[in-house]
Design an enzyme around this catalytic site. Structure first.
Site, PDB file in Angstrom:
ATOM      1  CG  HIS A 120      74.193  30.334 -97.853  1.00 25.81           C
ATOM      2  ND1 HIS A 120      73.556  29.733 -96.795  1.00 25.81           N
ATOM      3  CD2 HIS A 120      73.385  30.151 -98.924  1.00 25.81           C
ATOM      4  CE1 HIS A 120      72.426  29.203 -97.206  1.00 25.81           C
ATOM      5  NE2 HIS A 120      72.295  29.442 -98.498  1.00 25.81           N
ATOM      6  NE  ARG A 122      68.163  32.564-110.228  1.00 29.43           N
ATOM      7  CZ  ARG A 122      67.938  32.478-108.923  1.00 29.43           C
ATOM      8  NH1 ARG A 122      67.493  31.343-108.400  1.00 29.43           N
ATOM      9  NH2 ARG A 122      68.164  33.508-108.131  1.00 29.43           N
ATOM     10  CG  ASP A 143      73.531  31.908-102.442  1.00 30.67           C
ATOM     11  OD1 ASP A 143      72.994  31.258-103.364  1.00 30.67           O
ATOM     12  OD2 ASP A 143      72.901  32.311-101.453  1.00 30.67           O
ATOM     13  CG  HIS A 185      66.506  37.536-108.381  1.00 25.04           C
ATOM     14  ND1 HIS A 185      65.648  36.465-108.472  1.00 25.04           N
ATOM     15  CD2 HIS A 185      67.186  37.363-107.219  1.00 25.04           C
ATOM     16  CE1 HIS A 185      65.806  35.685-107.413  1.00 25.04           C
ATOM     17  NE2 HIS A 185      66.740  36.212-106.644  1.00 25.04           N
ATOM     18  CG  ASN A 243      67.301  33.016 -97.162  1.00 23.54           C
ATOM     19  OD1 ASN A 243      67.645  33.099 -95.993  1.00 23.54           O
ATOM     20  ND2 ASN A 243      66.424  32.120 -97.577  1.00 23.54           N
TER      21      ASN A 243
END
Length: 430
Positions: A232, A64, A305, A309, A278
């Site tokens: 993934h 990030r 992955d 958050h 996802n």
């Protein structure tokens, strides 16, 4: 500094060594791997009962940074990585701004050397701004240390443009990491399209959303000759197509994440945003197919992955929550508990899929092996340790995991990066 690791069970996919040996590290290199090494050293680590493996290499993380540092930073992500035994990560480019030119790649990798305890390889976008309209600066990114390009978080839907990106990647000698998702077919879905989605009143995402792009990307890799890595994988048909590609001798590899080889929609008991990722958790049949593909070496890599958050972005309905799960601090224990302990993988296969194979995909000839002359990226893993995953102890800023409270076995005891001890006894060493 010299470090002597004594009495550990060395698992080295590079040489096939699977035995109790000592490992001598001098500076940033492994200098000797033998039984009963007797020499003066600055530090002796007794690894009795533990596995000594090449440091894990995670091909798929989101740090990030830049632009979304409230979720994670190079520093916090690095600490989470080494706690999980991960000595090298590939950071995805969907930051703010998107990493789409050589200058941006160089800036992140130079900062990472100062700020992160783990090695960071910054990946670049396929298209400028990940807008899918024109190619990114693939040449400039490759020249600045980018070893793969990826539009991660989405697919390049323009097949002609994507083919040009693959051709450019082939020319520059970098791989293409593919997030396979036909965005036109998602239609607002937030979890797998099955009976559980209907029970919870949530819109579903079908397997075909992934599978049609897997097929397309394999065919484009066949035409262009580029090294393609499928990120993934979550469906049984993805595994089947990967097997067919390998049978044809195509340069295609694939990864599976712990959440996809462990959890299915059967594990979702309520509308909980921590189960939203996802691609989504699929059916139990998909899980079993992925485990079989790992066992048979159809799937080459275990990656996380890692997608942190803020709490407010996840602790809400799946309809509103962000997609993503953290994984750097839990992947080794989950892999050992669910795959090695249950006989799906051998200990050596665990080392292959978490270190050796990722190193080969990235072209890192001096990593992925515990042998003389290699970079001293080493993890000491205790397979005897039992505990319960507690998200509140995570070093990552992200606490978004459905594995909170799960009992596991196997703990990283020590992580060495470039001959330097950066994690030991439950603490990072900055």
């Amino acid at each position: 500094m010299t470090i002597l690791i004594k009495n550990g069970h060395v698992l080295d996919p590079g040489t096939g060594l699977d035995d109790i040996c000592d490992v001598l590290i001098d500076g940033d290199r492994i200098t000797e791997v033998e039984k009963n090494i007797e020499t003066e050293s600055d530090r002796v680590i007794d690894a009795d009962g533990c596995w000594v493996m090449p440091g894990f290499i995670d091909l798929h993380v989101h740090f990030r940074d830049p632009g979304l540092e409230y979720k994670e930073t190079l520093a916090t992500g690095g600490r989470a990585a080494v706690r999980g035994g991960v000595t090298t990560v590939c950071a995805m480019p969907n930051t703010k701004p998107v990493i789409d030119n050589g200058v941006k790649v160089r800036e992140v990798m130079e900062r990472a050397k100062r700020e992160s305890l783990t090695n960071v390889i910054q990946l670049g976008a396929v298209t400028r701004g990940q807008k899918g309209e024109e190619l990114a600066d693939i040449n400039g990114m490759a020249e600045n240390g980018c070893r793969a390009i990826s539009e991660d978080g989405k697919s390049v839907m323009n097949a002609s443009l994507y083919r040009k990106g693959m051709q450019a990647a082939k020319k520059e000698g970098v791989a293409v990491f593919a997030h396979c998702e036909d965005i036109t077919m998602v239609e607002g879905g937030v979890m797998n399209a099955d009976e559980k989605a209907r029970e919870l009143g949530l819109p579903g995402i079908t397997n075909a959303v992934e599978d049609v792009i897997v097929a397309r990307d394999i065919l484009l890799a066949k035409e262009t000759g580029v090294q393609l890595h499928l990120c993934h994988c979550s469906t049984a048909d993805s595994a089947k197509m990967l097997a067919l590609a390998k049978k044809e001798g195509l340069p295609v590899t694939g990864e599976v994440c712990p959440h996809h080889f462990i959890l299915s929609t059967d594990d979702i008991c309520e509308d909980d945003g921590n189960f939203k990722m996802n691609p989504p958790l699929r059916s139990r049949a998909d899980v079993e197919a992925l485990r079989e593909a790992l066992k048979n070496d159809v799937v080459d890599v275990i990656a996380t992955d890692h997608a942190p958050h803020a709490e407010a972005e996840k602790n809400r309905s799946m309809k509103l929550a962000a997609f993503g799960i953290v994984g750097l601090e839990t992947s080794a224990a989950l892999t050992y508990t669910e795959l090695v302990e249950k006989g799906v993988l051998t200990p050596m296969q665990m080392a292959e899929k978490m270190s050796y194979n990722p190193a080969r995909i990235l072209g890192l000839s001096d990593k992925g092996s515990v042998s003389a002359g290699k970079i001293a990226d080493v993890v000491i893993f205790d397979p005897r340790k039992e505990y319960v995953i507690d998200k509140n102890t995570f070093l990552s800023k992200g606490k978004n995991t459905p594995f909170h409270g799960r009992k596991v076995k196997g703990e990283v005891r020590c992580t060495i990066v470039g001959g330097r001890i950066v994690y030991e006894g439950g603490k990072t060493i900055d």
